[in-house]
Design an enzyme around this catalytic site. Structure first.
Site, short mmCIF file in Angstrom:
data_model
loop_
_atom_site.label_atom_id
_atom_site.label_comp_id
_atom_site.label_asym_id
_atom_site.label_seq_id
_atom_site.Cartn_x
_atom_site.Cartn_y
_atom_site.Cartn_z
N ARG A 1 -5.25 6.04 2.77
CA ARG A 1 -6.24 5.63 3.77
C ARG A 1 -7.04 4.42 3.30
O ARG A 1 -7.46 3.59 4.11
CB ARG A 1 -7.16 6.80 4.13
CG ARG A 1 -6.42 7.77 5.04
CD ARG A 1 -7.09 9.11 5.21
NE ARG A 1 -6.09 10.02 5.82
CZ ARG A 1 -6.18 11.33 5.86
NH1 ARG A 1 -7.23 11.94 5.32
NH2 ARG A 1 -5.23 12.06 6.42
N TYR B 1 -1.22 5.64 11.72
CA TYR B 1 -0.60 6.22 10.50
C TYR B 1 -1.61 6.51 9.39
O TYR B 1 -2.76 6.12 9.48
CB TYR B 1 0.61 5.43 10.01
CG TYR B 1 0.47 3.96 9.63
CD1 TYR B 1 -0.73 3.33 9.44
CD2 TYR B 1 1.65 3.22 9.42
CE1 TYR B 1 -0.79 1.99 9.07
CE2 TYR B 1 1.59 1.88 9.05
CZ TYR B 1 0.37 1.27 8.88
OH TYR B 1 0.32 -0.02 8.51
N GLU B 2 -1.13 7.26 8.39
CA GLU B 2 -2.00 7.76 7.31
C GLU B 2 -3.10 8.68 7.89
O GLU B 2 -4.17 8.82 7.34
CB GLU B 2 -2.63 6.61 6.51
CG GLU B 2 -2.03 6.44 5.13
CD GLU B 2 -0.63 5.80 5.17
OE1 GLU B 2 -0.04 5.69 6.27
OE2 GLU B 2 -0.13 5.43 4.10
N GLY B 3 -2.78 9.31 9.02
CA GLY B 3 -3.74 10.13 9.74
C GLY B 3 -4.33 9.32 10.88
O GLY B 3 -4.83 8.22 10.66
N GLN C 1 0.82 -1.22 0.00
CA GLN C 1 0.00 0.00 0.00
C GLN C 1 0.86 1.27 0.00
O GLN C 1 0.56 2.21 -0.71
CB GLN C 1 -1.02 -0.06 1.15
CG GLN C 1 -0.77 0.80 2.35
CD GLN C 1 -1.09 2.27 2.10
OE1 GLN C 1 -1.86 2.59 1.20
NE2 GLN C 1 -0.47 3.14 2.87
#
Lengths: 379, 266
Positions: free
Chosen positions: A243, A362-364, A88
């Protein structure tokens, strides 16, 4: 509205499940224990076409839809969250921004090797003092006329030191805040760019995360990615794609832990009957099953919107929040239902619980996902 | 080189349940797969194609329309073309009738250099359709192939044929029929590009009826089949085996003899 998988999506699931069960499951515990990057299985994954699924054939991709893409990450993560995040990160945070914001020269130079997995991609935004507040970038890029000079430090970079191609954010004009950030493509081996240490992580230990250091690192002018001052947008839109991938990773971890627990409960006997005959446990399993399915529907909806080219920032945030919270809930219960066996490394459950936690960060973080969702509710 | 691979869609289990009333296989809820030995046959064809890119692989199957799903997987694995013989007229065929239909379909194709079939299917376990098809096409056949090596001119192939107590090495001229066993190779995975090719709306899996293959209707189907299934049943599981204890081979054999004597076997 059609809730049935397409032939493509069904075949992708079947193929990746078989690959993951046969090749990855046997090494998942070892790469976790020793924190080693799974070079051999990632090479196999690349040969099967898992490193460029949703990208144009012109650049070496396969032009699958985004549901097929998240299905592949879900199936990898069902047996090993590390493999899921490697695919990803490579796809969403390096290949995607180069495809979306790169010049034709940059696309021709980088995408064929990235889409076929000959090279691995990474992404550098986070810094010691710029986490969720990503605009506080302290890494600088100075225009020296015939080249850019990069100085600064990035931390927690997935694939750091392993990856070949990095999309890096740096401040080109501090006075402009967000609009002073620009993104660059930096290759492994560029003088002045090195990754001195690997982080010692709680989970996804087969996916290496490292510090990146830039010390008077000279990069060619043509390596600026997108327009000057547009790096923050590059990062934020890449994270929207990311996300989906992290939601898929979380969903896969949840499904993997659930499937293990179903088998365990059918076989484990206490008080003269198997665990699945205890209603308190079976009802909780029903809840877990539902949570997984609800999260899956949100994820596939978000992925479908991206396939159709519709806005999906909100939907990706919803999917990521739901899937990552489901992963934590399901893996925690899975450990509980395994009892003492869930706490030791003879079973994969404790690894899955450790792997699940990062998906809320992670990724926000989940808090950022709520900011995005609440922002849409109260706009 | 033109290669034909014979493949069958089978239920994904070695423990097939039989309906005790009708004596037929219970297929409900059992997923269908490409027969494992046929996957080895296709893998051999794909290996040949890896080394000789101008090779064309055609997979032939006979079965109900849903067998198309299995053939699409053959495309995703790397086969070039697939043909499904599907017609009520061929339904219920035994191995003799099935091989009549497959041989007829092969004759409709534009020639071949090699036919590869799996040794046997996991549902019927007869291992007859491959050899019978070879007989009807009047070509040489070697069964139970575990290794192979082509001559430089690709006009013959040296194969190692597995037997219960050893192996034979046989040099056979093309065109011929080989049947593959699982020791021959490890079948590859589908690829994403292969899947996209299988899902391409322009790709058509040809479905041939009895008329298309110009087969005599009195040589196919249930009525034409000389095999009559008298009864199908699940055999009773054997009792638990006995582990012969003993510290030395001598002691173990003494205990064995004592046990056999006790049961009046010797």
């Amino acid at each position: 509205m059609d809730f049935n998988p397409t032939k493509e999506q069904e075949m992708v699931r079947k193929m990746v499940r078989k690959f993951a069960e046969t090749e990855i499951k046997p090494i998942a515990a070892e790469i976790d224990e020793q924190a080693i990057y799974p070079y051999a299985t990632m090479k196999r994954a690349a040969e099967l076409g898992l490193m460029g699924m949703p990208f144009p054939k012109k650049y070496g991709g396969s032009e699958t839809d985004y549901i097929s893409y998240v299905t592949a990450i879900e199936e990898l993560s069902r047996v090993c969250g590390s493999h899921g995040v490697i695919v990803q990160t490579h796809c969403a945070l390096c290949t995607w921004p180069i495809l979306t914001y790169g010049t034709e020269e940059q696309k021709n130079k980088y995408l064929p090797d990235l889409c076929t997995g000959k090279k691995l991609g990474a992404f550098g935004l986070t810094e010691p003092n710029a986490g969720t507040d990503a605009a506080g970038q302290e890494t600088t890029a100075v225009d020296m006329g015939d080249h850019w000079l990069i100085n600064g430090t990035k931390i927690f970079i997935s694939g750091g030191g392993i990856a070949d191609v990095y999309v890096i954010m740096a401040m080109t004009d501090k006075s402009k805040g967000n609009r002073g950030i620009t993104s660059f493509i930096i290759e492994k081996g560029t003088p002045g760019f090195y990754s001195p240490k690997h982080e010692k992580k709680m989970g996804i230990r087969g996916s290496i995360a490292s510090e990146l250091v830039f010390e008077d690192c000279k990069i060619p002018k043509e390596n600026m990615l997108g327009k000057l001052g547009k790096g923050f947008k590059t990062a934020m839109t890449s994270l929207d794609v990311g996300r989906l991938g992290i939601a898929a990773q979380a969903l896969g971890i949840a499904q993997g832990a659930f499937d293990e627990t179903v088998e365990y409960m059918k076989n484990r006997k206490q008080f003269g009957k198997s665990l699945d005959k205890f209603q308190a446990l079976a009802f909780e399993m029903a809840n877990m099953y539902n949570q997984i399915e609800m999260s899956r529907l949100l994820l596939y909806k978000a992925a479908d919107r991206r396939s159709q080219g519709l806005p999906s920032t909100l939907e990706a945030a919803q999917a990521k929040l739901a899937c990552s919270e489901t992963a934590m809930y399901v893996t925690t219960k899975a450990v509980q239902f395994h009892g003492g066996y869930g706490y030791i490394k003879d079973y994969p459950i404790e690894r899955m619980m450790r792997d699940a936690k990062i998906t809320e960060i992670y990724e926000g973080t989940s808090e950022v996902m709520k900011m995005v969702i609440a922002g849409s509710v109260f706009k | 080189m033109k290669i034909i691979v014979c493949a069958k869609q089978v239920p994904d289990t070695n423990e097939i349940k039989i309906n005790p009333e009708t004596g037929t296989l219970m297929r409900d809820g059992v997923p269908s797969i490409l027969n494992p030995d046929d996957a080895n046959a296709l893998e051999m064809a794909l290996e040949i194609k890896d080394n000789n890119p101008d090779t064309e692989i055609t997979v032939i199957s006979m079965g109900p329309p849903q067998a198309k799903v299995m053939l699409e997987e053959c495309i995703a694995l790397g086969a070039d073309k697939c043909i499904l013989i599907s017609d009520r007229a061929v339904g219920g065929s035994d191995t003799w009738a099935t091989s009549n239909a497959i041989a007829a379909a092969v004759r409709k194709l534009d020639g071949f250099d090699l036919i590869i079939a799996g040794r046997q299917a996991i549902d019927g376990d007869t291992a007859q359709v491959g050899p019978q098809t070879a007989e009807k096409l009047d070509i040489p056949q070697v069964t139970y192939v575990k290794e192979y090596k082509f001559s430089d001119d690709m006009k013959s192939v040296e194969v190692k044929r597995a037997l219960e107590d050893g192996y034979q090495i046989i040099d056979v001229k093309l065109p011929c029929m080989l049947t593959a066993i699982k020791e021959l190779n490890t079948p590859r995975y589908m690829t994403v590009d292969g899947i996209m090719r299988a899902c391409d709306p322009n790709l058509e899996i040809k479905v041939w009826g009895a008329a298309d293959i110009e087969v005599d209707l009195d040589k196919v189907g249930l009525k034409a089949s000389p095999t009559n299934v008298f009864r199908s049943f699940t055999p009773k599981p054997k009792g638990k085996g006995v582990y012969i204890e003993g510290d030395t081979p001598k002691e173990k054999s003494q205990n064995l003899v004592t046990g056999l004597k006790a049961k009046h076997i010797i």
